[in-house]
Write an enzyme that holds these catalytic residues in place. Structure first.
Site, short mmCIF file in Angstrom:
data_model
loop_
_atom_site.label_atom_id
_atom_site.label_comp_id
_atom_site.label_asym_id
_atom_site.label_seq_id
_atom_site.Cartn_x
_atom_site.Cartn_y
_atom_site.Cartn_z
N GLY A 236 0.86 -1.18 0.00
CA GLY A 236 0.00 0.00 0.00
C GLY A 236 0.90 1.23 0.00
O GLY A 236 1.88 1.30 0.76
N ALA A 237 0.58 2.19 -0.86
CA ALA A 237 1.49 3.31 -1.09
C ALA A 237 1.88 4.07 0.19
O ALA A 237 3.08 4.27 0.44
CB ALA A 237 0.89 4.25 -2.15
N GLN B 207 -6.00 -8.68 -2.44
CA GLN B 207 -6.00 -7.67 -1.38
C GLN B 207 -7.42 -7.26 -0.98
O GLN B 207 -7.66 -6.91 0.18
CB GLN B 207 -5.22 -6.42 -1.82
CG GLN B 207 -3.72 -6.62 -1.93
CD GLN B 207 -3.29 -7.00 -3.33
OE1 GLN B 207 -4.03 -7.66 -4.05
NE2 GLN B 207 -2.11 -6.60 -3.73
N ASP C 20 -1.27 4.81 -6.35
CA ASP C 20 0.15 4.53 -6.09
C ASP C 20 1.03 5.65 -6.61
O ASP C 20 2.14 5.85 -6.13
CB ASP C 20 0.54 3.19 -6.69
CG ASP C 20 -0.07 2.07 -5.89
OD1 ASP C 20 -1.23 1.72 -6.15
OD2 ASP C 20 0.61 1.59 -4.96
#
Ligand code: MRU
Length: 344
Positions: A45-46, A196, A237
């Site tokens: 996750g960014a 996810q 992202d």
């Protein structure tokens, strides 16, 4: 719950590959272990990658002091962290944010990384509130009275606490709306190939008591087309200067469907996800992941012998399909010419 933290000179993460079956916190005390955790998506996750990058430099600085690394070795180890995954700009951003503290010593880098972590936590809450304000206004007219105007939302991948530190971005918007009593239900794409959505987002929504249903990725656009949701909200992202958005593969199809259905397609992300150095989506490197993630599931083959796979982990949604980009500082409407780089 904190997805990533600093404790007694090492990094702690929730080992996300074990969820939803097991919630386990693991210690990371070498650069090898951190790079491996990033590559395996144990931490992912960014925004969480941004914090991992910053804390990774702190960890490397401590190891350099303890083990007497040369400056060159330390620089090479930091580059390994920066390059562990290419698409989320947050990872290199996190590294770059704390690098100026490196000459001041390991303690100073740790302080800088923890300050960054604190700012990201605050940003998550602000994104949640701003996104909730926007969606309350953008939707809600003409909704079925039986639903009391509550929203039916659609999301992709995992953008909750697990992808961030504490609250989430797109799922943070869902949480903020839920806290206001405004969420009826959430459609969650399963998010092939690493699931996810099915594994992580469904787990988070279950913990929060938010009504949700998982759909196959292929069903997502049709769910939108049939009028079963009021808005799509996703994370990012990397957001290019012109407002093009890289996010988990499958996002582009949702944006096309939302555009066709005339419902809002909202991107929620911290400012750290905006990359003004990349003019448009064309310049974004999309991570190509190993074929076996598509051709097998936990070691079991899913395709005939000899069948190969193409496994891009992200796609790029053009800015003209994005109704709104919500950050902790601003609301941008790319379709009206408002881009991260300014008005066009
Ligand atoms: O490959 P992942 O699981 O790291 O991909 C994550 C996503 O695509 C998220 O949507 C994005 O990082 C935003 S997280 C708030």
């Amino acid at each position: 719950m904190r997805t990533i933290a600093w404790r007694d000179g090492h990094i702690e993460i929730i080992e996300q590959t074990l969820l939803p079956h097991e919630l386990r916190v693991v210690e990371i005390d070498t650069v090898d272990a951190l790079v491996d955790a990033i590559v395996r998506l144990a931490v992912r996750g960014a925004p969480a990658l941004g914090v991992a990058g910053a804390l990774g430099v702190a960890l490397a600085a401590r190891l350099a002091l303890r083990d007497g690394w040369s400056e060159r070795t330390l620089a090479a180890e930091i580059e390994r962290i920066r390059n562990a995954r290419p698409t989320a700009v947050n990872l290199s951003w996190g590294v770059d944010q704390v690098l100026p503290s490196l000459p001041l010593g390991a303690e100073a880098v740790t302080d800088a990384a923890l300050a960054l972590l604190g700012r990201e936590v605050a940003a998550e809450r602000a994104i949640g509130e701003r996104g909730a304000d926007f969606l309350e206004k953008a939707v809600g007219h003409g909704r079925d009275e039986a639903d009391e105007g509550r929203l039916r939302l659609h999301t992709h991948c995992n953008t909750g606490a697990l992808a961030c530190v504490e609250w989430g971005t797109a799922l943070g918007v869902v949480r903020s709306l839920h806290a206001r009593g405004q969420v009826l239900s959430v459609v969650v794409d399963e998010t092939r190939p690493l699931l996810q959505g099915a594994r992580l987002t469904a787990w988070e929504l279950g913990q929060l008591g938010i009504d949700h249903q998982v759909v196959c990725d292929g069903a997502g656009p049709a769910v939108i087309g049939r009028g079963l949701v009021d808005a799509v909200v996703v994370g990012a992202d990397r957001i290019a200067a012109n407002g093009d958005v890289a996010n988990k593969v499958g996002t582009y199809g949702l944006a096309l469907a939302a555009g066709r259905a005339g419902i809002p397609f909202v991107v929620a992300a911290p400012e750290s996800t905006i990359d003004l150095g990349t003019p448009s989506g064309e310049g974004i490197e999309v991570e190509l992941r190993p074929q076996h993630e598509v051709t097998t599931w936990r070691g079991t083959p899913l395709v005939p012998d000899g069948t190969s796979a193409l496994n891009p982990a992200f796609d790029v949604t053009p800015a003209d399909l994005v109704t709104a980009i919500v950050t902790e500082r601003r609301l941008l409407r790319p379709q009206r010419g408002e881009t991260p780089a300014g008005r066009i």
